[in-house]
Motif scaffolding. Structure first.
Motif, PDB file in Angstrom:
ATOM      1  N   THR A 118       0.869  -1.184   0.000  1.00 49.46           N
ATOM      2  CA  THR A 118       0.000   0.000   0.000  1.00 49.46           C
ATOM      3  C   THR A 118       0.901   1.228   0.000  1.00 49.46           C
ATOM      4  OG1 THR A 118      -1.751  -1.163   1.209  1.00 49.46           O
ATOM      5  CG2 THR A 118      -1.776   1.248   1.285  1.00 49.46           C
ATOM      6  N   PHE A 119       0.515   2.235  -0.751  1.00 49.04           N
ATOM      7  CA  PHE A 119       1.367   3.418  -0.914  1.00 49.04           C
ATOM      8  C   PHE A 119       0.638   4.668  -0.402  1.00 49.04           C
ATOM      9  CE2 PHE A 119       2.557   0.278  -4.004  1.00 49.04           C
ATOM     10  CZ  PHE A 119       3.934   0.322  -4.064  1.00 49.04           C
ATOM     11  N   VAL A 120       1.371   5.489   0.353  1.00 45.43           N
ATOM     12  CA  VAL A 120       0.878   6.799   0.781  1.00 45.43           C
ATOM     13  C   VAL A 120       1.824   7.840   0.194  1.00 45.43           C
ATOM     14  CG1 VAL A 120       0.395   8.325   2.727  1.00 45.43           C
ATOM     15  CG2 VAL A 120      -0.128   5.869   2.897  1.00 45.43           C
ATOM     16  N   ASN A 121       1.292   8.662  -0.653  1.00 48.52           N
ATOM     17  CA  ASN A 121       2.094   9.676  -1.358  1.00 48.52           C
ATOM     18  C   ASN A 121       3.279   9.016  -2.083  1.00 48.52           C
ATOM     19  OD1 ASN A 121       0.373  11.667  -0.292  1.00 48.52           O
ATOM     20  ND2 ASN A 121       1.625  11.826   1.558  1.00 48.52           N
ATOM     21  N   ASN A 122       2.962   7.905  -2.765  1.00 50.13           N
ATOM     22  CA  ASN A 122       3.913   7.151  -3.592  1.00 50.13           C
ATOM     23  C   ASN A 122       5.012   6.460  -2.792  1.00 50.13           C
ATOM     24  OD1 ASN A 122       2.676   7.694  -6.105  1.00 50.13           O
ATOM     25  ND2 ASN A 122       3.627   9.731  -6.162  1.00 50.13           N
ATOM     26  N   LYS A 123       4.853   6.348  -1.483  1.00 51.34           N
ATOM     27  CA  LYS A 123       5.832   5.646  -0.656  1.00 51.34           C
ATOM     28  C   LYS A 123       5.164   4.428  -0.013  1.00 51.34           C
ATOM     29  CE  LYS A 123       8.601   9.741   0.443  1.00 51.34           C
ATOM     30  NZ  LYS A 123       9.138  10.602   1.539  1.00 51.34           N
ATOM     31  N   PRO A 124       5.796   3.248  -0.123  1.00 52.15           N
ATOM     32  CA  PRO A 124       5.186   2.052   0.487  1.00 52.15           C
ATOM     33  C   PRO A 124       5.215   2.151   2.015  1.00 52.15           C
ATOM     34  CG  PRO A 124       7.396   1.555  -0.324  1.00 52.15           C
ATOM     35  CD  PRO A 124       7.077   2.943  -0.794  1.00 52.15           C
ATOM     36  N   ILE A 125       4.172   1.680   2.634  1.00 55.33           N
ATOM     37  CA  ILE A 125       4.109   1.698   4.096  1.00 55.33           C
ATOM     38  C   ILE A 125       4.421   0.310   4.643  1.00 55.33           C
ATOM     39  CG2 ILE A 125       2.425   3.578   4.100  1.00 55.33           C
ATOM     40  CD1 ILE A 125       0.268   1.496   4.781  1.00 55.33           C
ATOM     41  N   GLU A 126       4.859   0.259   5.875  1.00 55.33           N
ATOM     42  CA  GLU A 126       5.184  -1.010   6.520  1.00 55.33           C
ATOM     43  C   GLU A 126       3.902  -1.774   6.815  1.00 55.33           C
ATOM     44  OE1 GLU A 126       7.626  -2.603  10.480  1.00 55.33           O
ATOM     45  OE2 GLU A 126       7.616  -0.483   9.909  1.00 55.33           O
ATOM     46  N   PRO A 127       3.856  -3.054   6.518  1.00 55.62           N
ATOM     47  CA  PRO A 127       2.618  -3.824   6.763  1.00 55.62           C
ATOM     48  C   PRO A 127       2.351  -4.001   8.255  1.00 55.62           C
ATOM     49  CG  PRO A 127       4.389  -5.275   6.043  1.00 55.62           C
ATOM     50  CD  PRO A 127       4.901  -3.884   5.888  1.00 55.62           C
ATOM     51  N   GLN A 128       1.077  -4.191   8.559  1.00 54.74           N
ATOM     52  CA  GLN A 128       0.602  -4.481   9.906  1.00 54.74           C
ATOM     53  C   GLN A 128       0.923  -3.365  10.902  1.00 54.74           C
ATOM     54  OE1 GLN A 128      -1.353  -6.881  10.142  1.00 54.74           O
ATOM     55  NE2 GLN A 128      -0.840  -8.245   8.462  1.00 54.74           N
ATOM     56  N   ARG A 129       1.042  -2.138  10.422  1.00 60.92           N
ATOM     57  CA  ARG A 129       1.270  -0.994  11.306  1.00 60.92           C
ATOM     58  C   ARG A 129       0.384   0.168  10.863  1.00 60.92           C
ATOM     59  NH1 ARG A 129       5.721  -1.194  14.630  1.00 60.92           N
ATOM     60  NH2 ARG A 129       5.673   1.068  14.821  1.00 60.92           N
ATOM     61  N   TYR A 130      -0.200   0.861  11.845  1.00 59.15           N
ATOM     62  CA  TYR A 130      -1.043   2.006  11.519  1.00 59.15           C
ATOM     63  C   TYR A 130      -0.183   3.189  11.065  1.00 59.15           C
ATOM     64  CZ  TYR A 130      -5.119  -0.206  13.686  1.00 59.15           C
ATOM     65  OH  TYR A 130      -6.157  -1.045  13.986  1.00 59.15           O
ATOM     66  N   VAL A 131      -0.646   3.834  10.017  1.00 58.89           N
ATOM     67  CA  VAL A 131      -0.004   5.053   9.515  1.00 58.89           C
ATOM     68  C   VAL A 131      -1.067   6.143   9.498  1.00 58.89           C
ATOM     69  CG1 VAL A 131       1.134   6.160   7.556  1.00 58.89           C
ATOM     70  CG2 VAL A 131       1.663   3.771   8.129  1.00 58.89           C
ATOM     71  N   GLU A 132      -0.810   7.225  10.216  1.00 61.05           N
ATOM     72  CA  GLU A 132      -1.794   8.303  10.270  1.00 61.05           C
ATOM     73  C   GLU A 132      -1.862   9.025   8.927  1.00 61.05           C
ATOM     74  OE1 GLU A 132      -1.206  11.078  13.440  1.00 61.05           O
ATOM     75  OE2 GLU A 132      -2.943  12.307  12.859  1.00 61.05           O
ATOM     76  N   LEU A 133      -3.073   9.308   8.493  1.00 66.92           N
ATOM     77  CA  LEU A 133      -3.283  10.005   7.232  1.00 66.92           C
ATOM     78  C   LEU A 133      -3.583  11.479   7.488  1.00 66.92           C
ATOM     79  CD1 LEU A 133      -5.488   7.377   5.350  1.00 66.92           C
ATOM     80  CD2 LEU A 133      -3.021   7.777   5.108  1.00 66.92           C
ATOM     81  N   ARG A 134      -3.124  12.280   6.588  1.00 71.26           N
ATOM     82  CA  ARG A 134      -3.378  13.714   6.635  1.00 71.26           C
ATOM     83  C   ARG A 134      -4.276  14.114   5.475  1.00 71.26           C
ATOM     84  NH1 ARG A 134      -1.674  15.368  11.668  1.00 71.26           N
ATOM     85  NH2 ARG A 134       0.392  14.497  12.120  1.00 71.26           N
ATOM     86  N   GLU A 135      -4.916  15.226   5.658  1.00 72.78           N
ATOM     87  CA  GLU A 135      -5.739  15.766   4.578  1.00 72.78           C
ATOM     88  C   GLU A 135      -4.888  15.949   3.322  1.00 72.78           C
ATOM     89  OE1 GLU A 135      -8.654  19.654   3.888  1.00 72.78           O
ATOM     90  OE2 GLU A 135      -7.351  19.486   5.641  1.00 72.78           O
ATOM     91  N   LYS A 136      -5.436  15.552   2.182  1.00 75.93           N
ATOM     92  CA  LYS A 136      -4.811  15.627   0.859  1.00 75.93           C
ATOM     93  C   LYS A 136      -3.771  14.531   0.610  1.00 75.93           C
ATOM     94  CE  LYS A 136      -5.452  20.647   0.569  1.00 75.93           C
ATOM     95  NZ  LYS A 136      -4.805  21.953   0.367  1.00 75.93           N
ATOM     96  N   ASP A 137      -3.655  13.568   1.524  1.00 77.67           N
ATOM     97  CA  ASP A 137      -2.784  12.428   1.245  1.00 77.67           C
ATOM     98  C   ASP A 137      -3.355  11.612   0.088  1.00 77.67           C
ATOM     99  OD1 ASP A 137      -0.847  12.930   3.091  1.00 77.67           O
ATOM    100  OD2 ASP A 137      -1.563  11.511   4.599  1.00 77.67           O
ATOM    101  N   VAL A 138      -2.465  11.016  -0.691  1.00 84.70           N
ATOM    102  CA  VAL A 138      -2.850  10.220  -1.858  1.00 84.70           C
ATOM    103  C   VAL A 138      -2.502   8.755  -1.590  1.00 84.70           C
ATOM    104  CG1 VAL A 138      -2.569   9.861  -4.339  1.00 84.70           C
ATOM    105  CG2 VAL A 138      -2.456  12.188  -3.386  1.00 84.70           C
ATOM    106  N   LEU A 139      -3.486   7.871  -1.724  1.00 89.95           N
ATOM    107  CA  LEU A 139      -3.281   6.441  -1.494  1.00 89.95           C
ATOM    108  C   LEU A 139      -3.367   5.679  -2.804  1.00 89.95           C
ATOM    109  CD1 LEU A 139      -4.348   7.585   1.330  1.00 89.95           C
ATOM    110  CD2 LEU A 139      -5.019   5.231   1.800  1.00 89.95           C
ATOM    111  N   LYS A 140      -2.531   4.622  -2.897  1.00 80.94           N
ATOM    112  CA  LYS A 140      -2.587   3.697  -4.023  1.00 80.94           C
ATOM    113  C   LYS A 140      -2.416   2.284  -3.479  1.00 80.94           C
ATOM    114  CE  LYS A 140      -0.701   4.719  -7.942  1.00 80.94           C
ATOM    115  NZ  LYS A 140       0.300   5.032  -9.017  1.00 80.94           N
TER     116      LYS A 140
END
Length: 234
Positions: free
Chosen positions: A185-207
């Motif tokens: 899963t990508f937040v602002n074109n960066k992959p996130i670590e699995p099984q960990r919560y990542v806080e989202l900010r307004e205008k963040d882009v997910l893929k």
């Protein structure tokens, strides 16, 4: 009176002391009262001698002490409990945390595919949204073959934070968690670590996976400055 038997003489009044005491004890018991002797258990009969009897009692004491101790709790909890969470016959790989809350803000995804606007997805009516290819259980379906059946989850959580004036408060914030997907899963074109919560900010882009769709997170009062969503429980 003496009797002769062979070449030996016996006196009727001459008996062994032990036999006499036994005879006297029997005469001391009132008539009509019987003494019941409890039979020895096989274990006690076996160990009824010296150090072996002490060893038997010591083992019994250990067994009683073990029974009195609290047994360990092997009940499922945390991540293990998720494996028992089923919906429509499908095992759900995610369970909401205790701090899950429905947000006050009307969050939504603005979806774009190759610069083309797709229908807006309203994401504020429940505390969590399961994302993936399995339409039987997922709230937000992503049909790209590179996405996992249960790819990720959007979770709203009640979390503490510190205001500008130093006061402590709580707010419901959006988080994304990758559920161990095959293609990330990508937040602002960066992959996130699995099984960990990542806080989202307004205008963040997910893929998700290799899908070309982009999900831009906004809400109905979106401005240049991020607004705090203070939360007070009833």
């Amino acid at each position: 009176m003496e009797h002769e038997r062979g070449d030996r003489k016996y006196d009727r009044n001459s008996v062994r002391p032990s036999s006499r005491r036994s005879h006297e004890r029997q005469q001391d018991i009132p008539s009509g009262i019987s003494i019941k002797k409890e039979p020895l258990s096989p274990e006690r009969t076996k160990w009824d001698s010296g150090n072996e009897a002490q060893e038997f009692e010591r083992k019994n004491d250990k067994k009683k002490a073990a029974k009195g101790k609290e047994k360990p709790n092997f009940a499922l909890s945390g991540k293990l409990a998720e494996e028992t969470n089923t919906f429509r016959g499908v095992v759900i790989r995610y369970s909401e945390p205790p701090e899950a809350r429905i947000p006050k803000k009307r969050w939504r995804f603005y979806v774009f595919k190759d610069n083309e606007n797709m229908p807006t997805l309203y994401m504020h009516r429940q505390s969590a949204y399961l994302i993936g290819r399995d339409r039987k259980v997922c709230d937000l379906a992503v049909d790209h073959p590179s996405c996992s059946k249960q790819h990720a989850a959007l979770q709203y959580r009640l979390v503490p934070y510190e205001k500008a004036d130093g006061r402590r408060a709580r707010a419901v914030r959006p988080y994304i968690i990758d559920l161990g997907s095959s293609n990330e899963t990508f937040v602002n074109n960066k992959p996130i670590e699995p099984q960990r919560y990542v806080e989202l900010r307004e205008k963040d882009v997910l893929k998700f996976g290799f899908s070309s769709r982009e999900y831009v997170l906004l809400h109905d009062e979106s401005k240049d400055d991020i607004l705090d969503d203070d939360y007070q429980e009833d």
